[in-house]
Design an enzyme around this catalytic site. Structure first.
Site, short mmCIF file in Angstrom:
data_model
loop_
_atom_site.label_atom_id
_atom_site.label_comp_id
_atom_site.label_asym_id
_atom_site.label_seq_id
_atom_site.Cartn_x
_atom_site.Cartn_y
_atom_site.Cartn_z
N HIS A 1 32.17 29.06 -66.93
CA HIS A 1 31.58 27.77 -67.27
C HIS A 1 30.73 27.80 -68.54
O HIS A 1 30.04 26.82 -68.83
CB HIS A 1 30.72 27.25 -66.12
CG HIS A 1 31.49 26.70 -64.97
ND1 HIS A 1 32.01 25.43 -64.95
CD2 HIS A 1 31.87 27.27 -63.80
CE1 HIS A 1 32.65 25.22 -63.82
NE2 HIS A 1 32.58 26.33 -63.10
N LYS A 46 21.27 14.63 -68.67
CA LYS A 46 21.88 15.94 -68.39
C LYS A 46 20.76 16.97 -68.35
O LYS A 46 19.61 16.65 -68.66
CB LYS A 46 22.92 16.31 -69.44
CG LYS A 46 22.42 16.21 -70.88
CD LYS A 46 23.54 16.50 -71.88
CE LYS A 46 24.49 15.34 -71.98
NZ LYS A 46 25.84 15.68 -71.51
N ARG A 47 21.10 18.18 -67.99
CA ARG A 47 20.12 19.26 -68.00
C ARG A 47 19.52 19.40 -69.40
O ARG A 47 20.23 19.26 -70.41
CB ARG A 47 20.80 20.55 -67.57
CG ARG A 47 19.94 21.78 -67.53
CD ARG A 47 20.68 22.91 -66.83
NE ARG A 47 21.99 23.18 -67.41
CZ ARG A 47 22.20 24.09 -68.38
NH1 ARG A 47 21.19 24.80 -68.86
NH2 ARG A 47 23.41 24.30 -68.85
N LYS A 88 22.35 21.15 -75.87
CA LYS A 88 22.78 19.79 -75.55
C LYS A 88 22.17 18.77 -76.51
O LYS A 88 22.56 17.62 -76.54
CB LYS A 88 22.43 19.46 -74.10
CG LYS A 88 23.22 20.31 -73.10
CD LYS A 88 22.85 20.01 -71.66
CE LYS A 88 23.56 20.92 -70.67
NZ LYS A 88 24.98 20.61 -70.51
N THR A 123 30.85 16.93 -67.33
CA THR A 123 31.43 15.98 -66.38
C THR A 123 30.72 14.64 -66.44
O THR A 123 31.30 13.62 -66.08
CB THR A 123 31.37 16.53 -64.93
OG1 THR A 123 30.03 16.94 -64.63
CG2 THR A 123 32.31 17.71 -64.77
N LYS A 167 32.10 10.59 -66.14
CA LYS A 167 31.55 9.54 -65.28
C LYS A 167 31.21 8.30 -66.11
O LYS A 167 31.47 7.17 -65.70
CB LYS A 167 30.30 10.06 -64.56
CG LYS A 167 30.59 11.18 -63.58
CD LYS A 167 29.32 11.95 -63.21
CE LYS A 167 29.68 13.27 -62.55
NZ LYS A 167 28.54 14.20 -62.51
#
Length: 810
Positions: free
Chosen positions: A356, A545-546, A551, A653, A657
């Site tokens: 991952h 998100k985290r 990110k 993911t 969504k």
């Protein structure tokens, strides 16, 4: 199922649970008791399905999938289970008949705190999809008492609070003490040789009991049921009453506390030895209990483990469960008495690995000394696997070749878990086309050249039944009307039929109204939770998100500061009014991530209290981001920020969504964004920034963040503002230094400054599109229609066909 459980019967079943379990009538019951009664009624229904499924699987001797993951981010289960069982409508009617608001009862349930982010949510989606597709499967993890922390924002900063989800969440759990397993830590190994055969004896160890607490998983439109087995940790040693009687209370319960801490909290901080030790104990605890349990049941049915690989496949979700490899070897060698080659062949055919991440720090490595001390027999087996693998590598590459060192399992006093997985597993897969390509040509280049057929791709997917059918009922109704029914819930490719209406004005207007209504509902939720009033006439621009530097939440913040500065300088500066919504948890020990949360809240405090920003710019940090919050937010979102540095995000993911709920994506060509772009084309997504190849070339050439800073007046302006601070008086010169000069690390490691101009221009294109509602709604419709490929059902079919070799429901 629907015909059997109508309102009247569910009402009687709920009343029976209230009376027998709480001694209450409906008039006397609290919301919590009503929730528990409803959960137990559904648990009984699923329990009957589970028994029938187990009997059928055993009778037909079907191959079973065992999905091992440190995280299962399940969210709430009452509404989801009722939806899948086909009893949501009569359950709501029964709850209402008994004098309660169904919405309040659903909201009473806590999120099951068994995960941190995408990894755990993916595992939950996959378990649901396997059940719906009628694949015999079991998930395995730890029954964390506190799970992921509950986030509180105090003076703009993240504070971690305990999240005791089990108080109500245990309504779904069935404890099976008769299936308890013993897990051994520490001690040492005494070898007993009989000729060339060793019978190792583990002595002086400490035992921990693994007690299974099973959560039954309901599939959609099927009586098939699977199980999530959560292992709870208990001490086999009772409280020492003599110590207790003499006043040594803490010492009396010390043994119990040492055992039970294993299941206390998800991801203890591991920047110290004790934290590393606890994490390793957690991983071996749940892996050992799992393999022992599977082997025990298999042996009881077949009388041998020689056909183990024919009846089971163990899927490792990231490297956390990698100890399944030596643990299975231990059972085959020490308990079954098989020779090494036989045990190794069974193990290699039984285990598969999903990677991952490409981040080096996330590819787990354990200190050899800790490994030896805590898991002496497992260390012996890993050392032998490593020795044989190294011999194989040296035979291929030659002694002293740097590639041998790179691929070694044990090297430089470390145990490398990813290399162990690559060596031992039947298949290794990435989770998006780009990610799998990077694994093949970079991260695992040498092993891929040795065994190219082992490396595969399975792009991630999401549970579209939860994220559309349950979370967005108005959109579900539109899809029902446009596609001619609810077939899309089982066959996500049916979503494509919506595209026939891409130029239908009435459908586009209806889609726009659904989004507007969802925004209003979400605004009501935020107001009730925090008192913040959102401007629902503005665009909802969302990044949830985290919190991690790759990110690039910080890039989003820089752009917000850019908009604010220009608006202050020029009141006529044009941009689309927007509400910038953030939601993220930072790992407790991740100081920079916590600083970025503090910065977001500083910017929010400044912008939201400036009259010049009224109805034009709003910034909100959503506290304690979780699945149940996401279920409200995703349907209301209009712009999805997927802006990680290209080549860093394995898949994502959340992006899927958002897409399924009609939000448009602004993003880099990273992870699954690449495949989303392929699905919708240039005209229905906002792509910006460097590609993965461009990032590599720039690094090779030499990346100097200061050059971008010096050449861009806007960046200078923004950095000055971060240096000077905001309305709360907080300066962020530490983050400025980190971007421009490095401050002890590579300057701007994730290339925010290199991508800033492109990101700014992409937002201008967003503004242009949003000003034309019909154009925006058409783009939104096309995204929904072409999102079916990102269903978890498709992902699981891919696993079943290419890795697991198991049949599934058509």
């Amino acid at each position: 199922m629907t015909d059997t459980y109508k309102k009247d019967r569910l009402t009687q079943l709920i009343l029976g649970k209230l009376q027998r379990n709480f001694g209450r009538t409906a008039d006397q019951a609290t919301k919590e008791q009503m929730f528990k009664a409803c959960a137990m009624v559904l648990r009984d229904i699923m329990g009957s399905n589970s028994l029938a499924t187990d009997k059928m699987v055993q009778f037909e001797q079907q191959r079973q999938v065992h999905y091992l993951s440190m995280e299962f981010l399940m969210g709430r289960s009452l509404e989801k289970n009722a939806f899948n069982l086909g009893v949501l409508k009569p359950l709501k009617e029964a709850i209402k008949f008994l004098g309660f608001d169904p919405g309040e009862i659903f909201e009473t349930e806590p999120d099951a705190g068994l995960g941190n982010g995408g990894l755990g949510r993916l595992a939950a989606c996959y378990l649901e999809a396997m059940t719906t597709l009628e694949i015999p499967a079991t998930g395995y993890s730890i029954c964390y008492e506190l799970g992921i922390f509950k986030q509180k924002i105090v003076d703009g900063q993240q504070v971690e609070l305990a999240d005791n989800w089990l108080d109500l969440g245990d309504s779904w759990l069935i404890t099976k003490t008769d299936e308890t397993e013993e897990v051994k830590f520490g001690g040492h190994i005494v070898d007993h040789w009989e000729g060339n055969v060793n019978h190792p004896e583990h002595v002086g160890y400490t035992s921990v009991l693994a007690v299974p607490r099973d959560m039954i998983i309901a599939g959609y439109d099927t009586d098939h049921a699977n199980t999530l087995r959560l292992w709870d940790a208990k001490s086999p040693t009772p409280v020492d009453m003599s110590l207790y009687s003499s006043g040594e209370y803490l010492k009396a319960v010390e043994q119990q506390a040492m055992a039970e801490v294993i299941a206390k909290v998800l991801y203890p901080d591991d920047n110290h030895y004790e934290g590393k030790s606890l994490r390793l104990r957690q991983q071996y605890f749940f892996v050992s209990a799992t393999v022992q349990s599977i082997a025990r049941k298999h042996r009881a049915q077949y009388g041998t483990l020689k056909n183990f690989h024919e009846k089971h496949v163990l899927q490792i979700n990231d490297t956390h469960p990698a100890l399944v490899i030596p643990e299975l070897m231990r059972i085959l060698l020490d308990e079954e008495g098989y020779d090494w080659d036989t045990a190794w062949e069974i193990t290699k055919q039984s285990v598969a690995y999903t990677n991952h991440t490409v981040l080096a720090e996330a590819l787990e490595r354990w200190p050899q000394e800790l490994f030896e001390t805590l898991l002496p027999r497992i260390w012996d087996i890993v050392r032998e696997i490593a020795r044989r693998y190294q011999e194989e590598l040296e035979g291929h590459f030659g002694q002293g070749d740097s590639r041998v060192a790179h691929m070694a399992i044990v090297w430089d006093n470390e145990v490398r878990m990813a290399n162990l997985c690559v060596c031992a597993c039947r298949a290794v897969n990435g989770v998006s086309a780009l990610h799998s390509d990077i694994l093949r040509h970079d991260v695992f280049l040498e092993p891929c050249r040795l065994e190219p057929d082992k490396f595969k791709n399975v792009t991630n997917g999401i549970d579209h039944r939860r994220w559309i059918g349950e979370a967005n009922p108005a959109l579900a109704k539109l899809l029902h009307d446009c596609t001619g029914g609810d077939d899309y819930l089982l066959h996500a490719d049916k979503l494509a039929e919506l595209e026939k209406f891409a130029d239908d004005k009435k459908v586009l207007e209806r889609l726009g109204k659904i989004k507007a209504d969802n925004k209003k509902r979400f605004a009501e939720f935020v107001k009730a939770e925090s008192g913040i009033v959102l401007n629902t006439d503005a665009m909802f621009d969302v990044q949830v998100k985290r919190l991690h530097e790759y990110k690039r939440q910080l890039l989003n913040v820089l752009h917000i500061v850019y908009l604010y500065q220009h608006m202050k300088e020029d009141p006529h500066f044009e941009f689309q009014p927007r509400v910038c919504l953030f939601g993220a948890k930072a790992a407790p020990g991740y100081a920079v991530a916590k600083r970025i949360i503090r910065l977001i809240n500083s910017v929010a405090d400044t912008v939201n209290n400036d009259p010049a920003c009224k109805d034009r710019l709003q910034v909100v940090f959503l506290e304690n981001y979780r699945v149940s919050l996401a279920e409200k937010l995703m349907p209301a979102s209009e712009l999805s920020e997927q802006i990680s540095l290209a080549g860093k995000e394995a898949s994502g993911t959340g992006n899927m969504k958002f897409m399924m709920n009609g939000a448009l994506t602004i993003g880099t060509l990273d992870g699954a964004n690449v495949e989303m772009h392929e699905q919708v084309g240039d005209d229905n997504i906002f792509i910006f920034g460097l590609t993965a190849r461009g990032v590599s070339k720039l690094r090779e050439k030499g990346y100097f963040a200061s050059d971008y800073y010096m050449d861009d007046p806007d960046l200078k302006w923004i950095m000055k503002r971060l240096n000077d601070g905001f309305a709360d008086g907080e300066s962020y010169n530490d983050l400025v230094r980190r971007l421009i000069s490095g401050d002890g690390c590579p300057a701007d490691e994730y290339m925010l400054l290199a991508d800033f101009e492109s990101y700014k221009v992409a937002h201008q294109h967003v503004d242009e599109a949003y000003r034309d509602p019909m154009k925006w709604n058409r783009m939104s419709l096309i995204n929904i229609a072409r999102s079916g490929v990102f269903s978890a059902d498709r992902s699981i079919r891919n696993y079943a066909d290419t890795i697991w070799d198991v049949p599934y429901r058509a």
